[in-house]
Structures are given as structure tokens and as C-alpha cells.
Scaffold this motif. Structure first.
Motif, mmCIF file in Angstrom:
data_model
loop_
_atom_site.group_PDB
_atom_site.id
_atom_site.type_symbol
_atom_site.label_atom_id
_atom_site.label_comp_id
_atom_site.label_asym_id
_atom_site.label_seq_id
_atom_site.Cartn_x
_atom_site.Cartn_y
_atom_site.Cartn_z
ATOM 1 N N ALA A 297 0.873 -1.091 0.060
ATOM 2 C CA ALA A 297 0.077 -0.020 -0.068
ATOM 3 C C ALA A 297 0.790 1.225 0.089
ATOM 4 C CB ALA A 297 -0.889 -0.094 1.264
ATOM 5 N N LYS A 298 0.759 2.084 -1.034
ATOM 6 C CA LYS A 298 1.440 3.354 -1.081
ATOM 7 C C LYS A 298 0.520 4.480 -1.142
ATOM 8 C CE LYS A 298 5.119 0.851 -1.296
ATOM 9 N NZ LYS A 298 6.112 0.709 -0.035
ATOM 10 N N HIS A 299 -0.154 4.911 -0.010
ATOM 11 C CA HIS A 299 -1.154 5.890 -0.126
ATOM 12 C C HIS A 299 -0.762 7.006 0.843
ATOM 13 C CE1 HIS A 299 -3.903 4.615 3.147
ATOM 14 N NE2 HIS A 299 -3.271 3.526 3.076
ATOM 15 N N SER A 300 -0.952 8.130 0.755
ATOM 16 C CA SER A 300 -0.613 8.963 1.809
ATOM 17 C C SER A 300 -1.751 10.338 1.497
ATOM 18 C CB SER A 300 0.586 9.621 1.895
ATOM 19 O OG SER A 300 0.721 10.516 2.716
ATOM 20 N N THR A 301 -2.461 10.730 2.797
ATOM 21 C CA THR A 301 -3.281 11.869 2.507
ATOM 22 C C THR A 301 -2.629 13.036 3.287
ATOM 23 O OG1 THR A 301 -4.456 11.149 4.633
ATOM 24 C CG2 THR A 301 -5.596 10.600 2.257
ATOM 25 N N ARG A 302 -2.419 12.949 4.407
ATOM 26 C CA ARG A 302 -1.701 14.041 5.034
ATOM 27 C C ARG A 302 -0.664 13.410 5.973
ATOM 28 N NH1 ARG A 302 -1.843 16.973 10.083
ATOM 29 N NH2 ARG A 302 -1.254 19.127 9.698
ATOM 30 N N PRO A 303 0.663 13.410 5.855
ATOM 31 C CA PRO A 303 1.507 12.525 6.764
ATOM 32 C C PRO A 303 1.359 13.386 8.172
ATOM 33 C CG PRO A 303 2.542 13.145 4.514
ATOM 34 C CD PRO A 303 1.293 13.892 4.702
ATOM 35 N N THR A 304 1.328 12.540 9.108
ATOM 36 C CA THR A 304 1.171 13.001 10.544
ATOM 37 C C THR A 304 1.950 12.015 11.273
ATOM 38 O OG1 THR A 304 -0.739 11.707 11.025
ATOM 39 C CG2 THR A 304 -0.875 14.156 10.332
ATOM 40 N N GLU A 305 2.590 10.857 10.893
ATOM 41 C CA GLU A 305 3.524 9.788 11.656
ATOM 42 C C GLU A 305 4.587 10.677 12.438
ATOM 43 O OE1 GLU A 305 4.674 9.307 7.288
ATOM 44 O OE2 GLU A 305 2.901 9.742 8.512
ATOM 45 N N SER A 306 4.760 10.194 13.569
ATOM 46 C CA SER A 306 6.248 10.499 14.359
ATOM 47 C C SER A 306 7.271 9.985 13.657
ATOM 48 C CB SER A 306 5.968 10.069 15.552
ATOM 49 O OG SER A 306 6.624 8.835 15.863
ATOM 50 N N PRO A 307 8.524 10.450 14.056
ATOM 51 C CA PRO A 307 10.013 10.193 13.537
ATOM 52 C C PRO A 307 10.356 8.675 14.172
ATOM 53 C CG PRO A 307 10.502 11.688 14.883
ATOM 54 C CD PRO A 307 8.911 11.626 14.747
ATOM 55 N N LEU A 308 9.663 8.186 15.197
ATOM 56 C CA LEU A 308 9.925 6.860 15.779
ATOM 57 C C LEU A 308 10.290 5.776 14.882
ATOM 58 C CD1 LEU A 308 10.264 5.461 18.666
ATOM 59 C CD2 LEU A 308 7.793 4.895 18.278
ATOM 60 N N SER A 309 9.870 5.575 13.970
ATOM 61 C CA SER A 309 9.948 4.188 12.891
ATOM 62 C C SER A 309 11.548 4.438 12.620
ATOM 63 C CB SER A 309 9.162 4.272 11.680
ATOM 64 O OG SER A 309 9.330 5.280 11.098
ATOM 65 N N GLU A 310 12.018 5.936 12.307
ATOM 66 C CA GLU A 310 13.412 5.838 11.985
ATOM 67 C C GLU A 310 14.399 5.582 13.277
ATOM 68 O OE1 GLU A 310 13.720 9.829 10.723
ATOM 69 O OE2 GLU A 310 11.943 9.830 9.451
ATOM 70 N N TRP A 311 13.977 5.415 14.274
ATOM 71 C CA TRP A 311 15.044 5.169 15.290
ATOM 72 C C TRP A 311 14.932 3.926 15.885
ATOM 73 C CZ3 TRP A 311 12.087 9.677 18.040
ATOM 74 C CH2 TRP A 311 12.558 10.865 17.313
ATOM 75 N N LEU A 312 14.191 2.945 15.149
ATOM 76 C CA LEU A 312 13.710 1.548 15.779
ATOM 77 C C LEU A 312 14.576 0.394 14.754
ATOM 78 C CD1 LEU A 312 10.135 1.590 16.529
ATOM 79 C CD2 LEU A 312 11.859 1.837 18.020
ATOM 80 N N GLN A 313 15.103 -0.494 15.463
ATOM 81 C CA GLN A 313 15.793 -1.742 14.678
ATOM 82 C C GLN A 313 15.039 -2.928 15.156
ATOM 83 O OE1 GLN A 313 19.889 -1.838 15.134
ATOM 84 N NE2 GLN A 313 20.012 -4.083 15.110
ATOM 85 N N LEU A 314 14.625 -3.597 14.140
ATOM 86 C CA LEU A 314 13.686 -4.879 14.300
ATOM 87 C C LEU A 314 14.416 -6.004 14.348
ATOM 88 C CD1 LEU A 314 10.537 -3.919 12.317
ATOM 89 C CD2 LEU A 314 11.133 -3.235 14.418
#
Length: 250
Positions: free
Chosen positions: A87-104
């Protein structure tokens, strides 16, 4: 060994995500939002381990549970507004930058399929599906009630092993429909899938064998279902509604 997933199989596959830790880009907790949220700060300091089956994050509004689920979902490669890895959809990006700081820490040989069900953005996701139909077609989500469309989505998308993130899915569901969701989660677990879910629902959090993490001003702590503040408040309210309401209405 046969590695093909079959519905109803209880054979345990390698879980998609074993643990979540901060990476080298993560800022020091407490200086930059959302690291000012105690639960997010704890994730960056200590990380969290996810159960092979279902992990619930339970807490009040603003406690950080949805921010954590969103961060992990996006770090896994899912759309922040919901959907699968495709899925590659976006209406208004509001996500935090947390994902950029995580290692799974991923399970070896685990399935890479995933899906993010986010109650607040499902309307735009349905529109995206309308505008980008699959070759096999899709159900008319916009022509259904809010709850009906959720159940239809569960039937059409929650049908493979993989990693499923859910953010307050009970928002659209009645009591009976929430029970139906529990059955769907059990089907995912039986097939070797993994679920991370933020919820306010004491019904959903009662899923047998789930790991429950209570989120609040203390950060994150493991909890038993009958010890949750959420469960105790609902139990007290249902036993004597007037006792609660008179403090609000007098």
C-alpha cells in the motif's frame, strides 16, 4: 520440512518480529517528541520483546501506545495510514519519526507479509483500494457501515501468516463483532502469524494467552488482564453506573 502455511495449522513458524530496539540514530530519550512520552522513552532505552502470538498495548489516551504501534508498523515497511507492504497511499503525513529510530530483530525465515489496520485512517484506505483495484476485485467497503467494512476487511486481508499491527480496531466494532475479531486473531496465531495491537477494549485484551503491556506515566509494564486499570474501571462502572455518573453530572 514442509514450509507451506495451511489454515488451521497450529505449527509454530518463526515469528516475524522477536524484539524491538533503538538503533544508532535514536536521540536521547526525553529531549525530542515523541521521546518525551515515558513509554516511547522506555522503548528507546530498553526495547521491548514481542510475544510469538499476540501482544496488546493497553493504556489511556496520550500514553503512547498508538505511537509505538505506528512506529513498529512503519519500521516493518507498512504504510503509516494502513494497509499492507504494497500500500502506497498518503493523504496528510502525521506520523512521528519513531520508526526511523527503531531496529527490528526479525525471525530467521519468517514471513514478510504484514498489514496495518488503523481505525482513524480506514476511510482514506478504502478510497485507495477503490482507485487501485486488485485483479480479483474487492468488496465495496464504502457502501458498508463502519463496522461491516472492518469485518469485511478482516475476512479479505487477514488470511495469511505474517505480522499484523492493529490500532484500536474495536473503535468500529460492537460487542459481538469484537468477539468475531478475537476469532480472527486466533486464526492468525494458529497459522503462525503474529499480532501487535493497541486497544481500549477489555474484551479484546482478554484474548487467551496474549502478552499484555500496560502503558502509562510509568512507561511500559507487563500486566495480567484482571489487574489492568482498564478492566477494573469497566468492572466498577458496570456494577454501579450512577456512582460514576453523579460525579460528572452533579
Amino acid at each position: 520440512m514442509d514450509s507451506i502455511w495451511r489454515p488451521g495449522s497450529r505449527r509454530r513458524r518463526e515469528q516475524p518480529i522477536v524484539a524491538v530496539r533503538a538503533n544508532s540514530d535514536a536521540p536521547a530519550p526525553g529531549r525530542l517528541w515523541p521521546t518525551t512520552i515515558p513509554a516511547v522513552a522506555q522503548v528507546l532505552r530498553e526495547g521491548i520483546d514481542l510475544a510469538p502470538g499476540v501482544t496488546f498495548l493497553v493504556g489511556e489516551n496520550g500514553s503512547g501506545k498508538s505511537t509505538i504501534v505506528e512506529g513498529i508498523a512503519v519500521a516493518y515497511g507498512l504504510s503509516p495510514e494502513g494497509g499492507s507492504r504494497q500500500a502506497k497511499h498518503s493523504t496528510r503525513p502525521t506520523e512521528s519519526p519513531l520508526s526511523e529510530w527503531l531496529q527490528l530483530q526479525r525471525g530467521v525465515g519468517a514471513d514478510r507479509w504484514g498489514f496495518f489496520l488503523r481505525a482513524e485512517t480506514m476511510h482514506s484506505f478504502y478510497t485507495y483500494l477503490e482507485e487501485n483495484p486488485s485483479s480479483s476485485g474487492d468488496v465495496p467497503f464504502h457502501e458498508m457501515s463502519h463496522g461491516e467494512s472492518f469485518l469485511a476487511l478482516l475476512d479479505s486481508r487477514f488470511d495469511s501468516p505474517g505480522f499484523y499491527c492493529l490500532d484500536e480496531p474495536e473503535a468500529a466494532l460492537s460487542f459481538q463483532s469484537t468477539l468475531a475479531l478475537i476469532a480472527v486473531l486466533q486464526r492468525i496465531v494458529d497459522g503462525g502469524g503474529q499480532v501487535l495491537c493497541a486497544t481500549h477494549s477489555p474484551v479484546l485484551a482478554a484474548f487467551p494467552g496474549a502478552q499484555i503491556l500496560e502503558v502509562g506515566e510509568w512507561g511500559i509494564r507487563p500486566a495480567e488482564w484482571n489487574e489492568l486499570e482498564l478492566v477494573n474501571h469497566w468492572r466498577s462502572f458496570l456494577q454501579d453506573p450512577p456512582r460514576y455518573l453523579r460525579h460528572l453530572l452533579d
